[in-house]
Design a protein around this motif. Structure first.
Motif, PDB file in Angstrom:
ATOM      1  N   ASN A  34       0.827  -1.210   0.000  1.00 55.64           N
ATOM      2  CA  ASN A  34       0.000   0.000   0.000  1.00 55.64           C
ATOM      3  C   ASN A  34       0.861   1.259   0.000  1.00 55.64           C
ATOM      4  O   ASN A  34       0.552   2.236  -0.683  1.00 55.64           O
ATOM      5  N   ALA A  35       1.936   1.253   0.757  1.00 51.78           N
ATOM      6  CA  ALA A  35       2.835   2.415   0.804  1.00 51.78           C
ATOM      7  C   ALA A  35       3.476   2.650  -0.557  1.00 51.78           C
ATOM      8  O   ALA A  35       3.559   3.794  -1.020  1.00 51.78           O
ATOM      9  N   ARG A  36       3.921   1.558  -1.225  1.00 51.62           N
ATOM     10  CA  ARG A  36       4.505   1.705  -2.572  1.00 51.62           C
ATOM     11  C   ARG A  36       3.464   2.234  -3.557  1.00 51.62           C
ATOM     12  O   ARG A  36       3.747   3.140  -4.344  1.00 51.62           O
ATOM     13  N   ASP A  37       2.252   1.669  -3.500  1.00 49.77           N
ATOM     14  CA  ASP A  37       1.192   2.124  -4.401  1.00 49.77           C
ATOM     15  C   ASP A  37       0.827   3.586  -4.149  1.00 49.77           C
ATOM     16  O   ASP A  37       0.588   4.352  -5.080  1.00 49.77           O
ATOM     17  N   HIS A  38       0.819   3.967  -2.867  1.00 52.45           N
ATOM     18  CA  HIS A  38       0.521   5.359  -2.519  1.00 52.45           C
ATOM     19  C   HIS A  38       1.589   6.294  -3.098  1.00 52.45           C
ATOM     20  O   HIS A  38       1.263   7.338  -3.673  1.00 52.45           O
ATOM     21  N   THR A  40       3.495   5.737  -5.678  1.00 50.16           N
ATOM     22  CA  THR A  40       3.327   5.747  -7.138  1.00 50.16           C
ATOM     23  C   THR A  40       2.189   6.680  -7.542  1.00 50.16           C
ATOM     24  O   THR A  40       2.321   7.469  -8.476  1.00 50.16           O
ATOM     25  N   GLU A  41       1.075   6.597  -6.833  1.00 44.88           N
ATOM     26  CA  GLU A  41      -0.077   7.457  -7.145  1.00 44.88           C
ATOM     27  C   GLU A  41       0.238   8.932  -6.907  1.00 44.88           C
ATOM     28  O   GLU A  41      -0.221   9.800  -7.634  1.00 44.88           O
ATOM     29  N   GLN A  42       1.031   9.220  -5.873  1.00 47.89           N
ATOM     30  CA  GLN A  42       1.376  10.600  -5.567  1.00 47.89           C
ATOM     31  C   GLN A  42       2.255  11.215  -6.654  1.00 47.89           C
ATOM     32  O   GLN A  42       2.261  12.434  -6.837  1.00 47.89           O
ATOM     33  N   LYS A  43       2.974  10.397  -7.398  1.00 48.65           N
ATOM     34  CA  LYS A  43       3.834  10.897  -8.464  1.00 48.65           C
ATOM     35  C   LYS A  43       3.062  11.177  -9.744  1.00 48.65           C
ATOM     36  O   LYS A  43       3.564  11.866 -10.623  1.00 48.65           O
TER      37      LYS A  43
END
Length: 170
Positions: A34-38, A40-43
């Motif tokens: 979830n932290a990695r996906d978050h 990625t989404e923030q970028k």
């Protein structure tokens, strides 16, 4: 004294069940994912395009895809966009022919045979949409003749009096 396969609970010192250890490990994996996906989404840059119908929102999006993205695959152009463009051309000519009749410009139509043929063509479903059995290569020459007709051009000059999407014609 029993042999512990898992470390004891740090708070109580009691043995921890293996299923609880597995659940905690899985929970840590999910949290990391979830932290990695978050991150990625923030970028990602997100853009909300607002505007009235036919104001160019999709055009802006497609231009950005062409300029900054991967563009369009040949198959995507052929299968997705070509049929839409063809239908837009036919729909625009249908709207112009209807306008000629509504604006009482029939006396200016020189190519009456092509006009009547286009207007009575049942393969266009009555609204200017191409049916599968009618291709633009068949109806294209008629559209070209009609576009150059003085009656159609007179209707085009009065396009503010009826609805036609201008990007469809030129």
């Amino acid at each position: 004294m029993p042999i512990l396969l898992t470390p004891p609970c740090p708070c109580t010192g009691a043995p921890v069940r293996p299923s609880l250890v597995q659940a905690n490990e899985r929970s840590r994996q999910i949290d990391a994912m979830n932290a990695r996906d978050h991150d990625t989404e923030q970028k990602k840059i997100k853009l909300l395009l607002l505007g009235a119908g036919e104001s160019g929102k999709t055009t802006v999006l497609k231009q950005m895809q062409i300029i900054y993205g991967k563009g369009f695959a040949e198959e995507e152009l052929r299968l997705q966009w070509a049929p839409r463009i063809n239908e837009n051309v036919v729909a625009a000519m249908k709207a112009l022919c209807d306008a000629v009749e509504d604006l009482e410009l029939m006396d200016q139509v020189v190519n009456q045979t092509e006009f009547d043929s286009f207007q009575s063509n049942e393969a266009m479903n009555g609204v200017g949409l191409l049916s599968p059995e009618l291709s633009l290569s068949e109806i294209g020459p008629v559209i070209k003749v009609l576009w150059n007709d003085p009656g159609i051009q007179a209707a085009w000059e009065q396009r503010s009096e009826f609805q036609i999407i201008e990007s469809h014609v030129k």
